[in-house]
Design a protein around this motif. Structure first.
Motif, PDB file in Angstrom:
ATOM      1  N   TRP A  68       0.858  -1.201   0.000  1.00  0.00           N
ATOM      2  CA  TRP A  68       0.000   0.000   0.000  1.00  0.00           C
ATOM      3  C   TRP A  68       0.888   1.242   0.000  1.00  0.00           C
ATOM      4  O   TRP A  68       0.684   2.173  -0.772  1.00  0.00           O
ATOM      5  N   PHE A  90     -10.006  -3.035   5.934  1.00  0.00           N
ATOM      6  CA  PHE A  90      -8.801  -2.861   5.112  1.00  0.00           C
ATOM      7  C   PHE A  90      -8.905  -1.636   4.216  1.00  0.00           C
ATOM      8  O   PHE A  90      -7.925  -0.895   4.054  1.00  0.00           O
ATOM      9  N   VAL A 172      -4.918  -7.852  -2.229  1.00  0.00           N
ATOM     10  CA  VAL A 172      -4.162  -8.692  -1.281  1.00  0.00           C
ATOM     11  C   VAL A 172      -4.869 -10.021  -1.053  1.00  0.00           C
ATOM     12  O   VAL A 172      -4.246 -11.084  -1.103  1.00  0.00           O
ATOM     13  N   GLN A 195       1.088 -14.233   1.013  1.00  0.00           N
ATOM     14  CA  GLN A 195       0.564 -15.203   1.979  1.00  0.00           C
ATOM     15  C   GLN A 195      -0.914 -15.530   1.844  1.00  0.00           C
ATOM     16  O   GLN A 195      -1.469 -16.215   2.699  1.00  0.00           O
ATOM     17  N   LYS A 196      -1.531 -15.085   0.775  1.00  0.00           N
ATOM     18  CA  LYS A 196      -2.953 -15.419   0.658  1.00  0.00           C
ATOM     19  C   LYS A 196      -3.167 -16.316  -0.570  1.00  0.00           C
ATOM     20  O   LYS A 196      -2.801 -17.470  -0.529  1.00  0.00           O
TER      21      LYS A 196
HETATM   22  C1  LIG Z   1      -7.592  -6.698   1.642  1.00  0.00           C
HETATM   23  C2  LIG Z   1      -6.349  -6.594   2.467  1.00  0.00           C
HETATM   24  N1  LIG Z   1      -5.542  -5.538   2.268  1.00  0.00           N
HETATM   25  C3  LIG Z   1      -4.408  -5.398   2.972  1.00  0.00           C
HETATM   26  C4  LIG Z   1      -4.042  -6.306   3.933  1.00  0.00           C
HETATM   27  C5  LIG Z   1      -2.791  -6.101   4.706  1.00  0.00           C
HETATM   28  O1  LIG Z   1      -1.873  -7.084   4.347  1.00  0.00           O
HETATM   29  P1  LIG Z   1      -0.730  -7.557   5.355  1.00  0.00           P
HETATM   30  O2  LIG Z   1      -1.383  -8.171   6.540  1.00  0.00           O
HETATM   31  O3  LIG Z   1       0.068  -8.539   4.539  1.00  0.00           O
HETATM   32  O4  LIG Z   1       0.069  -6.337   5.700  1.00  0.00           O
HETATM   33  C6  LIG Z   1      -4.842  -7.422   4.177  1.00  0.00           C
HETATM   34  C7  LIG Z   1      -4.504  -8.402   5.200  1.00  0.00           C
HETATM   35  O5  LIG Z   1      -5.245  -9.274   5.552  1.00  0.00           O
HETATM   36  C8  LIG Z   1      -6.035  -7.560   3.412  1.00  0.00           C
HETATM   37  O6  LIG Z   1      -6.840  -8.619   3.605  1.00  0.00           O
END
Ligand SMILES: Cc1ncc(COP(=O)(O)O)c(C=O)c1O
Length: 229
Positions: A68, A90, A172, A195-196
Motif C-alpha cells: 500500500w 482494510f 491482497v 501469503q494469501k
Molecule cells: C484486503 C487486504 N488488504 C491489505 C491487507 C494487509 O496485508 P498484510 O497483513 O500482509 O500487511 C490485508 C490483510 O489481511 C487484506 O486482507
C-alpha cells in the motif's frame, strides 16, 4: 490434536507440501551474479497471474501493508488528492495510511458489508473538473466483510468521466483467488502479497505497476529511500 492444525482464515494460507519441499534448498545469495536470472524468472512468472503483458511486477520484502505504502509514496506527492471508499477494515486502513502520508483523501463512506459504489466514484470523478484527483483506490476483496467489489466497473466510471487518475487496486486477498485482469481493467497499481491466494510464506510484497504509473513515479515526490531504476 494430532496432525496439522487448520485455521480457516483468509491468510496466511497453508503452503502446499510440494512448495515446502522445494524450499528445502541452500539459501541463495541475493547479491550473487546468478540472482538476477532467478529474480527475472519469478517476475516474468507473475505476469500471467496479474493478466498483464505491459505491466511490470515487483517483489520486495514486505507485507501487503508495505505494498500500500509503496504504491502511494512512489506514484503520488504529499497533498495530492485521492478518491477512495471506506467499506471495511482494510479499505479504511489504506485510507488512514494515505492520510498519514499527507494525501488529501476524498472518502466515499459506505456501510460496511457493501462493496465499492461505482456510481458514486463516477459522480465524484465527473465533479472533479480540474482533475485534482490523482488516484482512485479500491479494495477488490474487503477481507473484513468478505465483500468483493467490481474493479472493471470502477475503470468504467473513470472512463465515463474521462478522468486521467491512476487506478490503484488492493488485491491482497483477491489475487489468485478471485479473477483479476490488470490490462483489461486498466489497473495502474495492483497491490498484493505472498501469503494469501499465492499460498507462499508471508513476507513478500507482490505488486504490479502499469507503464502509466511508472511514468508518474518519475515526478512523484512521496518520500521513499529507494527509487525504481
Ligand atoms: C484486503 C487486504 N488488504 C491489505 C491487507 C494487509 O496485508 P498484510 O497483513 O500482509 O500487511 C490485508 C490483510 O489481511 C487484506 O486482507
Amino acid at each position: 490434536m494430532a496432525g496439522r492444525n487448520f485455521l480457516f482464515v483468509p491468510g496466511p494460507t497453508n503452503v502446499p507440501d510440494r512448495i515446502l519441499r522445494a524450499m528445502d534448498v541452500p539459501m541463495e545469495d541475493h547479491r550473487s551474479p546468478s540472482f538476477p536470472a532467478l529474480a527475472r524468472e519469478c517476475l516474468n512468472g507473475l505476469k500471467p497471474i496479474f493478466k498483464t503483458t505491459t505491466g511490470v511486477p515487483f517483489i520486495f520484502p514486505s507485507s501487503g501493508t508495505g505494498c500500500w505504502e509503496a504504491a502511494v509514496t512512489n506514484c503520488l506527492s504529499p497533498g495530492d488528492r485521492v478518491l477512495a471508499s471506506n467499506f471495511g477494515q482494510f479499505s479504511y486502513l489504506w485510507i488512514d495510511m494515505c492520510q498519514r502520508l499527507g494525501l488529501d483523501v476524498q472518502v466515499i463512506d459506505v456501510e460496511w458489508g457493501q462493496g465499492a459504489p461505482a456510481d458514486r466514484y463516477q459522480a465524484a470523478l465527473e465533479a472533479d473538473k480540474s482533475h485534482a484527483i490523482k488516484a482512485v483506490l479500491v479494495c477488490q476483496n474487503e477481507t473484513a466483510t468478505g465483500v468483493t467489489s467490481d474493479v472493471a466497473a470502477i475503470r468504467k466510471a473513470l472512463d465515463a468521466a474521462k478522468h486521467p487518475a491512476l487506478l490503484f487496486v488492493d488485491s491482497v486477498s483477491a489475487l489468485c483467488s478471485i479473477d483479476f485482469r490488470m490490462d483489461e481493467w486498466g489497473v495502474d497499481v495492483c497491490v498484493s502479497g505472498s501469503q494469501k491466494g499465492l499460498m507462499l510464506p508471508a513476507g513478500l510484497g507482490i505488486t504490479c505497476v502499469s507503464q502509466k504509473a511508472l511514468s508518474a513515479s518519475k515526478s512523484a515526490k512521496g518520500r521513499r529511500a529507494n527509487r525504481c531504476a
